[in-house]
Design a protein around this motif. Structure first.
Motif, PDB file in Angstrom:
ATOM      1  N   GLU A 172      50.496  53.755  33.231  1.00 30.27           N
ATOM      2  CA  GLU A 172      49.490  54.483  32.450  1.00 30.27           C
ATOM      3  C   GLU A 172      49.939  54.645  31.005  1.00 30.27           C
ATOM      4  N   ALA A 173      51.221  54.871  30.782  1.00 35.51           N
ATOM      5  CA  ALA A 173      51.734  55.033  29.415  1.00 35.51           C
ATOM      6  C   ALA A 173      51.505  53.777  28.583  1.00 35.51           C
ATOM      7  N   GLN A 174      51.371  52.621  29.247  1.00 28.99           N
ATOM      8  CA  GLN A 174      51.140  51.368  28.532  1.00 28.99           C
ATOM      9  C   GLN A 174      49.673  51.176  28.145  1.00 28.99           C
ATOM     10  N   CYS A 175      48.774  51.996  28.686  1.00 26.07           N
ATOM     11  CA  CYS A 175      47.355  51.835  28.366  1.00 26.07           C
ATOM     12  C   CYS A 175      47.112  51.970  26.872  1.00 26.07           C
ATOM     13  N   SER A 176      47.745  52.949  26.255  1.00 22.45           N
ATOM     14  CA  SER A 176      47.577  53.135  24.821  1.00 22.45           C
ATOM     15  C   SER A 176      48.212  51.985  24.045  1.00 22.45           C
ATOM     16  N   VAL A 177      49.385  51.539  24.476  1.00 25.75           N
ATOM     17  CA  VAL A 177      50.096  50.442  23.791  1.00 25.75           C
ATOM     18  C   VAL A 177      49.285  49.157  23.861  1.00 25.75           C
ATOM     19  N   GLN A 178      48.738  48.874  25.038  1.00 27.78           N
ATOM     20  CA  GLN A 178      48.006  47.616  25.241  1.00 27.78           C
ATOM     21  C   GLN A 178      46.520  47.737  24.910  1.00 27.78           C
ATOM     22  N   SER A 237      46.445  59.263  35.264  1.00 24.43           N
ATOM     23  CA  SER A 237      45.593  59.110  34.078  1.00 24.43           C
ATOM     24  C   SER A 237      45.847  60.238  33.104  1.00 24.43           C
ATOM     25  N   ASP A 238      45.571  59.975  31.847  1.00 26.51           N
ATOM     26  CA  ASP A 238      45.545  61.064  30.865  1.00 26.51           C
ATOM     27  C   ASP A 238      44.660  60.697  29.692  1.00 26.51           C
ATOM     28  N   ILE A 239      44.387  61.700  28.859  1.00 27.37           N
ATOM     29  CA  ILE A 239      43.465  61.547  27.732  1.00 27.37           C
ATOM     30  C   ILE A 239      44.226  61.004  26.523  1.00 27.37           C
ATOM     31  N   ARG A 240      43.605  60.067  25.855  1.00 27.07           N
ATOM     32  CA  ARG A 240      44.197  59.519  24.622  1.00 27.07           C
ATOM     33  C   ARG A 240      44.159  60.565  23.510  1.00 27.07           C
ATOM     34  N   ARG A 241      45.220  60.649  22.751  1.00 28.89           N
ATOM     35  CA  ARG A 241      45.344  61.531  21.574  1.00 28.89           C
ATOM     36  C   ARG A 241      45.028  62.996  21.925  1.00 28.89           C
ATOM     37  N   TYR A 242      45.497  63.403  23.092  1.00 28.19           N
ATOM     38  CA  TYR A 242      45.268  64.781  23.522  1.00 28.19           C
ATOM     39  C   TYR A 242      45.980  65.774  22.608  1.00 28.19           C
TER      40      TYR A 242
END
Length: 410
Positions: free
Chosen positions: A362-368, A240-245
């Motif tokens: 996880e990298a696709q979470c922002s894309v999708q 996991s990671d934070i969006r727009r960190y």
């Protein structure tokens, strides 16, 4: 040296030898056996309180309260509590508490005999307790409580070697006389020696779990330290990671950013831990964790525990109102878990394609625009209703991969 004195020291040394075969790190058991030894030596203690300072990133102190009766402890007297447990041994009670930094600045500690002893710089504080009728008027509130339990004498001692203090309380009509206090002081030399080893074991285990996680801590304690010592495991992998960190790191002063990260981590660490996960790394704002599959078991339970951790984390973040959004990628697979590095620096981690898959998902979470995505293997094993969000190629992996999130299809 008189015969009685020689016999007393011989019994003390024999007791010390017996303790060397006790389980390592069992401070609560050691305190219990010490108080029982005092009683057998004609020093009737009905309550003991051991306070110790530790070198630990989260835990400042350890507190052990022994009572000669089977009792259920009431509310904890300090707001500095991290963890508390209670054991009943041979009809007695031992309460163990881990305290965070600031434990010795609380109002309860400042009003205690321990604080007075520490401030005085002396080695001993001896206080007779006379009975009173209901009125609470003593300098130290704890003495009023002890008087109500029939206490006649309170004695506190500095433990220089272990940076701690211990208090012993008796109901004996004469209290502790000068000879009794001297005899107790003799036994404390042995107790400190045993405590020094036990505390190091407790702190080592706690620090290892804090820095590398429960699984790696176990392997380190087993001696699996050499670089390249790896275990093959199956499990659910969390990334996991934070969006727009990156934007946050530019907008916030460093101290505010660290504070925000720690509050975020506090929510996620607890959520993962309570559902049986093991955090292996903080990578900036990212978290790598595993939910191991027990030998011979299918992976469904590990997957459902990971999903429960996601739900708990989401609720916690909403309640904390941190203004953060994050993405979680979940995958089920086989990976290598162990030690990499060289003789100067080693690191326990997981490696393998399964870890890469979780990171790519996880990298696709922002894309999708999804807070949670999981692999086909994870979704199938979990047995919970899911829906396919997209079928996409994942960097470094062949073909396209169905990405699922929770909730069934229409």
């Amino acid at each position: 040296m008189r015969t009685g004195t020689r016999s007393r020291y011989r019994r003390l040394l024999e007791w010390q030898r017996e303790r060397l075969s006790d389980p390592p790190g069992d401070v609560a058991g050691l305190v219990h056996r010490y108080c029982r030894f005092l009683h057998a030596e004609g020093l009737p203690v009905f309550r003991a309180n051991l306070s110790l300072t530790t070198l630990h990133p989260q835990i400042k102190g350890l507190r052990y309260v022994w009572q000669a009766d089977h009792v259920e402890p009431g509310p904890f007297p300090s707001a500095a509590l991290v963890h508390r447990s209670c054991q009943h041994l041979d009809g007695c009670t031992v309460e163990e508490a881990f305290l965070h930094y600031g434990a010795r600045e609380t109002p309860q500690f400042v009003r205690s005999p321990f604080y007075a002893l520490r401030e005085s710089g002396g080695d001993r504080l001896s206080l007779r307790i006379a009975p009173t009728a209901g009125k609470r008027s003593r300098r130290f509130p704890v003495l009023d409580d002890l008087a109500a339990q029939g206490a006649t004498h309170y004695a506190a001692f500095q433990l220089r070697r272990t940076d701690g203090m211990i208090s012993l309380v008796t109901r004996h009509s004469g209290g502790f006389d000068r000879v009794a206090l001297a005899r107790i002081a003799d036994t404390l030399v042995v107790l400190e020696s045993l405590l020094d080893s036990a505390i190091k074991d407790v702190v080592l285990d706690s620090v290892l779990r804090c820095y590398v996680g429960a699984g790696p801590a176990t392997e380190i304690r087993r001696g699996n330290l050499s670089p390249g010592s790896m275990l093959t495991m199956d499990g659910a992998i969390w990334f996991s990671d934070i969006r727009r960190y990156s934007n946050l790191s530019r907008q916030l002063p460093p101290d505010q950013l660290v504070s925000l990260l720690n509050r975020y981590y506090a929510v996620l660490v607890e959520a993962i831990h309570v559902h049986g996960g093991d955090i292996l790394k903080f990578i900036g704002d990212a978290i790598l964790a595993i939910f191991p599959v027990a030998a011979g078991e299918p992976g469904g339970d590990a997957c459902r525990r990971a999903l429960a951790a996601v739900e708990t984390a989401s609720s916690g973040l909403a309640e904390a109102d941190l203004g953060l959004q994050h993405g979680v990628g979940l995958h089920l697979g086989r990976f290598q878990f162990g030690n990499i590095g060289n003789h100067r620096r080693v690191d326990f981690t997981v490696i393998g394609d399964a870890v890469n898959v979780a990171a790519r998902i996880e990298a696709q979470c922002s894309v999708q625009q999804q807070a949670l995505l999981m692999s086909e293997d994870f979704a199938r094993a979990s047995g919970v209703p899911t829906r396919v969000v997209a079928a996409v190629p994942l960097k470094g992996l062949d073909g396209t991969h169905d990405l699922h999130t929770t909730g069934g299809g229409d």
